[in-house]
Design a protein around this motif. Sequence first.
Motif, PDB file in Angstrom:
ATOM      1  N   SER B 122       0.819  -1.208   0.000  1.00  0.00           N
ATOM      2  CA  SER B 122       0.000   0.000   0.000  1.00  0.00           C
ATOM      3  C   SER B 122       0.849   1.251   0.000  1.00  0.00           C
ATOM      4  CB  SER B 122      -0.891   0.018   1.232  1.00  0.00           C
ATOM      5  OG  SER B 122      -1.818  -1.000   1.139  1.00  0.00           O
ATOM      6  N   PHE B 123       2.013   1.182   0.687  1.00  0.00           N
ATOM      7  CA  PHE B 123       2.871   2.362   0.756  1.00  0.00           C
ATOM      8  C   PHE B 123       3.222   2.880  -0.625  1.00  0.00           C
ATOM      9  CE2 PHE B 123       4.334   1.104   5.115  1.00  0.00           C
ATOM     10  CZ  PHE B 123       3.894   2.262   5.713  1.00  0.00           C
ATOM     11  N   GLY B 124       3.686   1.957  -1.467  1.00  0.00           N
ATOM     12  CA  GLY B 124       4.121   2.360  -2.797  1.00  0.00           C
ATOM     13  C   GLY B 124       2.983   2.953  -3.584  1.00  0.00           C
ATOM     14  N   GLY B 125       1.823   2.284  -3.555  1.00  0.00           N
ATOM     15  CA  GLY B 125       0.672   2.780  -4.301  1.00  0.00           C
ATOM     16  C   GLY B 125       0.258   4.152  -3.820  1.00  0.00           C
ATOM     17  N   MET B 126       0.288   4.322  -2.500  1.00  0.00           N
ATOM     18  CA  MET B 126      -0.088   5.615  -1.918  1.00  0.00           C
ATOM     19  C   MET B 126       0.834   6.715  -2.413  1.00  0.00           C
ATOM     20  SD  MET B 126      -0.285   6.421   2.122  1.00  0.00           S
ATOM     21  CE  MET B 126      -0.687   4.765   2.508  1.00  0.00           C
ATOM     22  N   GLY B 127       2.138   6.413  -2.342  1.00  0.00           N
ATOM     23  CA  GLY B 127       3.106   7.408  -2.787  1.00  0.00           C
ATOM     24  C   GLY B 127       2.913   7.742  -4.253  1.00  0.00           C
ATOM     25  N   SER B 128       2.734   6.713  -5.093  1.00  0.00           N
ATOM     26  CA  SER B 128       2.577   6.949  -6.537  1.00  0.00           C
ATOM     27  C   SER B 128       1.348   7.787  -6.802  1.00  0.00           C
ATOM     28  CB  SER B 128       2.423   5.632  -7.274  1.00  0.00           C
ATOM     29  OG  SER B 128       3.510   4.828  -7.048  1.00  0.00           O
ATOM     30  N   SER B 129       0.244   7.399  -6.159  1.00  0.00           N
ATOM     31  CA  SER B 129      -1.003   8.105  -6.386  1.00  0.00           C
ATOM     32  C   SER B 129      -0.859   9.576  -6.030  1.00  0.00           C
ATOM     33  CB  SER B 129      -2.097   7.445  -5.552  1.00  0.00           C
ATOM     34  OG  SER B 129      -3.208   8.273  -5.465  1.00  0.00           O
ATOM     35  N   ARG B 130      -0.242   9.849  -4.878  1.00  0.00           N
ATOM     36  CA  ARG B 130      -0.091  11.246  -4.456  1.00  0.00           C
ATOM     37  C   ARG B 130       0.861  11.995  -5.382  1.00  0.00           C
ATOM     38  NH1 ARG B 130       0.478  10.205   2.016  1.00  0.00           N
ATOM     39  NH2 ARG B 130      -1.716   9.748   2.378  1.00  0.00           N
ATOM     40  N   GLU B 131       1.932  11.308  -5.752  1.00  0.00           N
ATOM     41  CA  GLU B 131       2.923  11.970  -6.610  1.00  0.00           C
ATOM     42  C   GLU B 131       2.298  12.391  -7.939  1.00  0.00           C
ATOM     43  OE1 GLU B 131       6.196  12.604  -6.183  1.00  0.00           O
ATOM     44  OE2 GLU B 131       6.874  12.970  -8.239  1.00  0.00           O
ATOM     45  N   VAL B 132       1.595  11.458  -8.588  1.00  0.00           N
ATOM     46  CA  VAL B 132       1.047  11.820  -9.911  1.00  0.00           C
ATOM     47  C   VAL B 132      -0.064  12.852  -9.775  1.00  0.00           C
ATOM     48  CG1 VAL B 132       1.693   9.680 -11.047  1.00  0.00           C
ATOM     49  CG2 VAL B 132      -0.551   9.864 -10.021  1.00  0.00           C
ATOM     50  N   THR B 133      -0.805  12.800  -8.663  1.00  0.00           N
ATOM     51  CA  THR B 133      -1.858  13.795  -8.479  1.00  0.00           C
ATOM     52  C   THR B 133      -1.255  15.189  -8.346  1.00  0.00           C
ATOM     53  OG1 THR B 133      -3.128  12.150  -7.298  1.00  0.00           O
ATOM     54  CG2 THR B 133      -3.831  14.416  -7.083  1.00  0.00           C
ATOM     55  N   LEU B 134      -0.282  15.303  -7.440  1.00  0.00           N
ATOM     56  CA  LEU B 134       0.267  16.634  -7.187  1.00  0.00           C
ATOM     57  C   LEU B 134       1.025  17.140  -8.399  1.00  0.00           C
ATOM     58  CD1 LEU B 134       1.349  16.382  -3.477  1.00  0.00           C
ATOM     59  CD2 LEU B 134      -0.735  17.273  -4.472  1.00  0.00           C
ATOM     60  N   SER B 135       1.762  16.244  -9.066  1.00  0.00           N
ATOM     61  CA  SER B 135       2.537  16.768 -10.191  1.00  0.00           C
ATOM     62  C   SER B 135       1.643  17.038 -11.392  1.00  0.00           C
ATOM     63  CB  SER B 135       3.668  15.831 -10.551  1.00  0.00           C
ATOM     64  OG  SER B 135       3.157  14.559 -10.732  1.00  0.00           O
ATOM     65  N   SER B 136       0.450  16.406 -11.426  1.00  0.00           N
ATOM     66  CA  SER B 136      -0.433  16.773 -12.538  1.00  0.00           C
ATOM     67  C   SER B 136      -0.939  18.200 -12.359  1.00  0.00           C
ATOM     68  CB  SER B 136      -1.600  15.802 -12.653  1.00  0.00           C
ATOM     69  OG  SER B 136      -2.445  15.922 -11.548  1.00  0.00           O
ATOM     70  N   GLU B 279      11.768  26.276   5.112  1.00  0.00           N
ATOM     71  CA  GLU B 279      11.335  24.978   5.626  1.00  0.00           C
ATOM     72  C   GLU B 279      11.238  24.994   7.155  1.00  0.00           C
ATOM     73  OE1 GLU B 279      13.733  21.746   3.908  1.00  0.00           O
ATOM     74  OE2 GLU B 279      11.898  21.419   2.780  1.00  0.00           O
ATOM     75  N   THR B 280      12.094  25.788   7.793  1.00  0.00           N
ATOM     76  CA  THR B 280      12.059  25.841   9.250  1.00  0.00           C
ATOM     77  C   THR B 280      10.855  26.636   9.744  1.00  0.00           C
ATOM     78  OG1 THR B 280      14.441  25.866   9.142  1.00  0.00           O
ATOM     79  CG2 THR B 280      13.480  26.327  11.275  1.00  0.00           C
ATOM     80  N   SER B 281      10.463  27.625   8.948  1.00  0.00           N
ATOM     81  CA  SER B 281       9.442  28.545   9.447  1.00  0.00           C
ATOM     82  C   SER B 281       8.026  28.093   9.115  1.00  0.00           C
ATOM     83  CB  SER B 281       9.691  29.936   8.890  1.00  0.00           C
ATOM     84  OG  SER B 281       9.708  29.864   7.491  1.00  0.00           O
ATOM     85  N   GLN B 282       7.847  26.971   8.419  1.00  0.00           N
ATOM     86  CA  GLN B 282       6.468  26.544   8.195  1.00  0.00           C
ATOM     87  C   GLN B 282       6.314  25.040   8.372  1.00  0.00           C
ATOM     88  OE1 GLN B 282       5.264  27.410   4.187  1.00  0.00           O
ATOM     89  NE2 GLN B 282       7.371  27.312   3.492  1.00  0.00           N
ATOM     90  N   ALA B 283       5.074  24.641   8.559  1.00  0.00           N
ATOM     91  CA  ALA B 283       4.793  23.230   8.786  1.00  0.00           C
ATOM     92  C   ALA B 283       4.328  22.601   7.495  1.00  0.00           C
ATOM     93  CB  ALA B 283       3.714  23.081   9.853  1.00  0.00           C
ATOM     94  N   LYS B 284       4.366  21.268   7.449  1.00  0.00           N
ATOM     95  CA  LYS B 284       3.890  20.588   6.259  1.00  0.00           C
ATOM     96  C   LYS B 284       2.379  20.702   6.167  1.00  0.00           C
ATOM     97  CE  LYS B 284       3.614  16.308   3.954  1.00  0.00           C
ATOM     98  NZ  LYS B 284       2.200  16.637   3.833  1.00  0.00           N
ATOM     99  N   MET B 285       1.919  20.814   4.925  1.00  0.00           N
ATOM    100  CA  MET B 285       0.479  20.956   4.703  1.00  0.00           C
ATOM    101  C   MET B 285      -0.218  19.604   4.743  1.00  0.00           C
ATOM    102  SD  MET B 285      -0.204  23.303   1.513  1.00  0.00           S
ATOM    103  CE  MET B 285       0.391  24.942   1.496  1.00  0.00           C
ATOM    104  N   ARG B 286      -1.500  19.644   5.042  1.00  0.00           N
ATOM    105  CA  ARG B 286      -2.299  18.437   4.831  1.00  0.00           C
ATOM    106  C   ARG B 286      -2.336  18.143   3.339  1.00  0.00           C
ATOM    107  NH1 ARG B 286      -7.776  19.679   6.010  1.00  0.00           N
ATOM    108  NH2 ARG B 286      -8.245  17.809   4.823  1.00  0.00           N
ATOM    109  N   LEU B 287      -2.452  16.863   3.006  1.00  0.00           N
ATOM    110  CA  LEU B 287      -2.372  16.500   1.586  1.00  0.00           C
ATOM    111  C   LEU B 287      -3.423  17.237   0.763  1.00  0.00           C
ATOM    112  CD1 LEU B 287      -0.958  14.606  -0.448  1.00  0.00           C
ATOM    113  CD2 LEU B 287      -2.866  13.071  -0.130  1.00  0.00           C
ATOM    114  N   PHE B 288      -4.649  17.323   1.282  1.00  0.00           N
ATOM    115  CA  PHE B 288      -5.691  17.926   0.468  1.00  0.00           C
ATOM    116  C   PHE B 288      -5.701  19.453   0.531  1.00  0.00           C
ATOM    117  CE2 PHE B 288      -7.140  13.593   0.336  1.00  0.00           C
ATOM    118  CZ  PHE B 288      -7.392  13.487  -1.004  1.00  0.00           C
ATOM    119  N   ARG B 289      -4.738  20.041   1.252  1.00  0.00           N
ATOM    120  CA  ARG B 289      -4.524  21.470   1.118  1.00  0.00           C
ATOM    121  C   ARG B 289      -3.574  21.743  -0.050  1.00  0.00           C
ATOM    122  NH1 ARG B 289      -4.219  24.706   5.573  1.00  0.00           N
ATOM    123  NH2 ARG B 289      -3.640  26.303   4.068  1.00  0.00           N
TER     124      ARG B 289
END
Lengths: 669, 314
Positions: B122-136, B279-289
């Motif tokens: 599942s890890f790999g699929g999750m990463g791939s799915s997110r990667e292609v979504t964001l880069s699209s 990178e120090t001054s901000q936090a990571k966003m939620r995926l759907f943000r």
Amino acid sequence: MSLTMAQLAVFLTLLSSVAALVFVKKPRFMINVSFFLLGLSGLVAVSAGGMALLGNQVEQTILPVGLPWLHVCLHIDALAAFFLFIVGFVTFVASCYGPSYISRHADDGAHAVSTLTFFTGLFVAGMYLVLLAADAFSFMIAWELMSVASYFLVAYQHDRAENRSAAFIYLLMAVVGGAFILLAYGVLAAFGDGFSFVSMAKAHLSPTWATIAFALAFIGFGLKAGIVPLHVWLPQAHPVAPSHISALMSGVMLKVAVYGFIRFVYDLLGGVQWQWGVLVLLVGAISALMGVLYALMQHDLKRLLAYHSVENIGIIYIGLGLSMIFAATDHKEVAAIALVAALYHCLNHALFKSLLFLGAGAVLEQSGQHNMEHMGGLIKKMPVTAACFLIGCVSICALPPFNGFVSEWLIYQAALQGTVLKNGILGTALPITSAMLALTGALAIACFVKVYGVVFLGLPRTEKIEEAHEVPRGMQFSQIVLAISCLVFGIFPTWTANVLNVIPQKLLGAGFAGVNGESWLWLTPINTQTASYGALPVLIGLLVSWVVVYFFLHPPTRDNSIRIAPAWDCGFGPLNARMQYTATSFAMPIRKIFSFAWHVSEKVEPARIGKGPHYFLHVSDWVWMYVYAPIGKIIHKVAERTARIQGGDLRIYLCYSFFTLLFLLWVIV
Amino acid sequence: MTGWLFALVQTLCVVLFAPFLAGWVKWIKCKLQNRQGPAPWQPYRDLWRLSKKQVVLADVASPIFRAAPYIVFGATVVAASVLPIVSTQLPTAALADVIVLVGIFALTRFFLALAGMDVGTSFGGMGSSREVTLSSLAEPALLMTFFTLAMTVSSTNLSSAVAYLSQAHFTLAPSLIFSFMALLLVAVAETGRIPIDNPATHLELTMIHEAMILEYSGRHLLLMEWAAMLKLTLYSILIVNLIVPWGISLTLEPQAIALATVSVLGKLLVLGVLLAVSETSQAKMRLFRAPQYLGMAFILSLLGMMSHIILEVR
């Protein structure tokens, strides 16, 4: 010479149809003979098209058939030759694929194989004749032959209700489209004298009539090509046909519609107006984007590919729209770039879409499934199909150094010349469409990662997949040929563009200049300083870096062995196939982000005693719900109302006849 | 001939420099967060260690999984070879213009995402799915940015573009401001940095790039890691050479090259500091943000192009 050969190709296809009828009792023999003749006709058509295109020949002949005042005129010029080449090539490949693919039908007896081969021959003959026709009359006959023959191919496995309805919708749309094309030719025939293309091209139309003719042709050919919102038949009809027919329909028949559109607008109508270009451009961009978005939500492999045809037709229309805009504003060289890009994409799409459909056919045959969610891990069972399918995926995603990239690159180059336009509307239309094209390309990558990852990679999801094995030689051969041509047309773009350059020279009166640039290695549409793409050097660079890295990381002094171990399961016990990401979950983030594009209905049924929780997801097409369903309802209503006059009594019908006669007499007098 | 030799040497230097930049950003970040932190050359030690480790391959992995690291790394090296870094007299720039560059990055992403899907976890699929979504979402913004630039300099050739920008009269054209803002946003997303992705985490809820390469080990992991560092370096070079191109050499004279090397190194290190601060001054966003962030990049790039066409073309 080339026209004679083209006629020979038509003759061979008809012969293959006849063979299907003659040897109906010996299906296996019939399949071999009929497909051999079909493949031969493909080769003859390829050489006829190639000769006419390379030699830039124009030939014409009049066949002694038809009415005394209306002969059948045939011709071949660079445009027709190019499309003849495409049709011939895919026909050849499909007929290498066909015999092993349909021979299983020969034994089960459920479907008459001779029907399939008979109509395949007629279908291909229809496509050849559309390209060769030199008058509206024979064009329409060939066009309808193509449509009706393909209806029978779509309806081939008619025992399933879904196939019957798909075939009916296809026929309906084909008839409506044919009517629009007929009207469009009617306008031209009224202003010119006669039905031959030569006299039609000489017709002088007022701008209003020209626009009317253009609109009719745009709708008529668009219905066949499958632009949004006229695409609804396409994702239904293409998946249900046998796979080599899907390859022909999606890869080639849509191109024949594009040919008709180009022939009508550039050659017969002439005097392109920029507003037409804007329309074509915007419709193309919308088709491209909607096509890929709908494709992303499909789980039926062939339906997904069919939606990608909508996307690619959209890309071709973007190229055509750009070329029309530039041609109308008298920037002929840029218009030539865009036209060559559109034609190049026609070729590319024919190659990779046929490849993907043939690969999908191999997968369907082995897995017995249309639904991707039940596949997985096929790369180990079917290595050749998997490798070819990968090349198809890379090509359709427009990744360098394969062929899809070249045509999209040329379209971008043409769009970037938009600064020469002085018109504000055009100035904004161009960047917006190129943004949509960029988004389309990126989403296509997402879609094909999903397809390839779910179908070929990971673990097999059903037991049937475990038993899958590689398909017969003939089916492998066709896929390999197409995969190689995807690469060849990707790494020799300069040569291809040079050959295609004769078409804009004829249609627009100017080719693009930069094509004969400094070196054949670099494709330079405008000049070397502006833009260049060296496909072969990029490929060589990639290969060299792989080899260097490989040898650098595998020093002979070290033990380079690899240890095989189970995948990391976080310490929870063995992984199974159901833990994998599915196609639905893969596309979920995109579904959330672009939720406006579909009508999504989601339902979760909580778990009850004896029954686990269920999740239902249905993604449907807006166009179908809001355009076609209401039209269908209206037609039903009107039909119901009209049915009232159908009393069932003979006297009433006699009354109707009497009053009709009276009315007609009154009209005449 | 000298040009081609120069391009080869330059590519080699960039490939070798990439781990240092990644280490540098990490080092600055640690200093900013009051941590000891590894030395900037720590990535070299990591890569060296990985090169000696045995590869452990998942039993379900297909040939795609083994080929992907080579494809990804090789394609990134080809991308490095066409980028004008210290001189605009780069013969390799004719091989691939900026659209091809985006295409090559897309090629690496395609195979990276396939490798993520390959092992069937599942890890790999999750990463791939997110990667292609964001880069699209990121890729169109990047292309639009480059298109605006290409229209401004009337060329998609990167060497010509950088040469034009470094020689042109300094004007803060609105189109360039919008485009460069979009470029910065996209570069952060595409190189997998905070706030879109975090290269330092292995938590399944947050990771994208790391999820795809989770199954890799040994020399395969080395190539994947190195390719990621190289990508960070290439985007940094693109940013500094397009936004502040001054100092780049217009010839192949040794002195000019030496000067340009110093200047580009200085600019890259400063950019590294800026990245660490951001990178120090901000936090990571939620995926759907993240789609909103990338949507903003897309709108900015489109605004850049519109303002160029409507306001600046005369």
